[in-house]
Write a protein that holds these residues in place. Structure first.
Motif, PDB file in Angstrom:
ATOM      1  N   GLU A  28     -10.338   4.993   6.744  1.00 55.42           N
ATOM      2  CA  GLU A  28      -9.847   6.362   6.125  1.00 55.42           C
ATOM      3  C   GLU A  28     -10.280   7.691   6.664  1.00 55.42           C
ATOM      4  OE1 GLU A  28     -10.640   6.694   1.785  1.00 55.42           O
ATOM      5  OE2 GLU A  28     -11.694   5.366   2.630  1.00 55.42           O
ATOM      6  N   HIS A  29      -9.254   8.597   5.751  1.00 57.83           N
ATOM      7  CA  HIS A  29      -9.153  10.147   6.658  1.00 57.83           C
ATOM      8  C   HIS A  29      -9.352  10.345   7.756  1.00 57.83           C
ATOM      9  CE1 HIS A  29     -10.837  10.664   2.521  1.00 57.83           C
ATOM     10  NE2 HIS A  29     -11.605   9.943   2.742  1.00 57.83           N
ATOM     11  N   LYS A  64       0.655  -0.781   0.318  1.00 56.03           N
ATOM     12  CA  LYS A  64      -0.230  -0.096   0.447  1.00 56.03           C
ATOM     13  C   LYS A  64       0.899   1.546   0.683  1.00 56.03           C
ATOM     14  CE  LYS A  64      -4.297  -2.029   2.646  1.00 56.03           C
ATOM     15  NZ  LYS A  64      -4.945  -1.699   3.807  1.00 56.03           N
ATOM     16  N   TRP A  90     -10.454  10.763  13.984  1.00 58.07           N
ATOM     17  CA  TRP A  90     -11.640  11.042  12.722  1.00 58.07           C
ATOM     18  C   TRP A  90     -12.912  11.605  12.643  1.00 58.07           C
ATOM     19  CZ3 TRP A  90     -10.134   6.764  15.029  1.00 58.07           C
ATOM     20  CH2 TRP A  90     -11.381   5.687  15.841  1.00 58.07           C
TER      21      TRP A  90
END
Length: 275
Positions: free
Chosen positions: A172-173, A146, A192
């Motif tokens: 994610e983020h 990745k 997050w």
């Protein structure tokens, strides 16, 4: 007379009893099964042949009792660059419709001829899978991770912190809120967003977040998670890893309950059914 009536019905309805039989048919099960263009679910390997001018790519494609793949091929999508070769694998399949029976997978190999030997160029397949000859045993190519074909060295760097977040499967983020690092040990606080997407972050609900804290040790392939802990100080990590330096954890404040809420199990009396 019955035969005459049925003959008339054939002309009007297309056959005696046909209208009744079709009345309950679902549109999704009527008509031929379409073949649509698709990409493999996974590209698992790559290798070279013909002195590096032919690229062979192993991929997972649909499989079943009947034919499930047509026109399976790999093509160059851009002119070969100085450091990169871009390839796309595609095929036609009816697997999008479960009536086709193409519910399993098998391995298939596509090949593409390069205009020149691959050399040190990286190979990018379907925009996201990368292979490189660096560190591979010819004729095979090495599947990159990745973080690319050359992951960042473990250390106190942004790229290295990103690897640590991947190691704990952070959402994610995710945002890094703070970190304490000495190159061999790391503690990372991150959070997050959980609220709606908002143009005005001051609107109610737009600033809601969750968060976590993880401790890491340096390993050969990057930061290795040691333990999760939201309490202040060193207690959580030094119970698991006594060598973790106090200088990195003694000043840690407990993680805010709003970032890491706990939900204790309901008491026996609260969960009992009313009499």
């Amino acid at each position: 007379m019955a035969a005459v009536l049925c003959a008339v019905a054939v002309l009007l309805l297309g056959g005696c009893g046909t209208q009744v039989a079709d009345r309950g048919a679902s549109p999704s099960t009527a008509g031929p099964i379409p073949w649509t263009i698709a990409e493999p679910s996974e590209v698992t390997g790559a290798r070279l042949a013909d002195g590096g001018r032919t690229l062979l790519l192993d991929a997972q494609v649909p499989s079943g009792a009947h034919p499930c793949v047509r026109a399976f091929k790999a093509v160059l999508t851009d002119p070969v660059q100085k450091d990169l070769v871009r390839v796309q694998i595609s095929f036609y399949s009816p697997s999008g419709d479960r009536r086709s029976g193409c519910t399993k997978e098998r391995s298939a190999t596509a090949r593409v001829r390069l205009p020149a030997p691959l050399g040190s160029r990286k190979v990018v397949v379907d925009n996201y899978v990368q292979f490189t000859a660096e560190g591979a045993e010819p004729p095979a190519l090495r599947l990159c991770g990745k973080l690319g074909c050359t992951p960042p060295a473990t250390g106190c760097t942004d790229a290295s912190y990103d690897q640590a977040l991947m190691a704990v499967d952070a959402p994610e983020h995710t945002y890094r809120d703070s970190q304490e690092c000495d190159g061999k040990w790391l503690v990372l606080d991150f959070s997050w967003r959980t609220g709606p997407a908002c143009g005005d972050a001051s609107a109610p609900g737009c600033s809601s977040r969750l968060g976590d804290r993880w401790f890491f040790r340096a390993g050969k392939s990057g930061w290795v998670p040691v333990v999760e802990g939201v309490a202040g100080g060193c207690r959580d990590v030094q119970r698991r890893q006594p060598d973790f330096p106090a200088s990195l954890c003694k000043g840690l404040a407990p993680l805010s309950p709003s970032l890491h809420p706990s939900y204790p199990p309901a008491s026996a009396s609260a969960s009992a059914s009313p009499s």
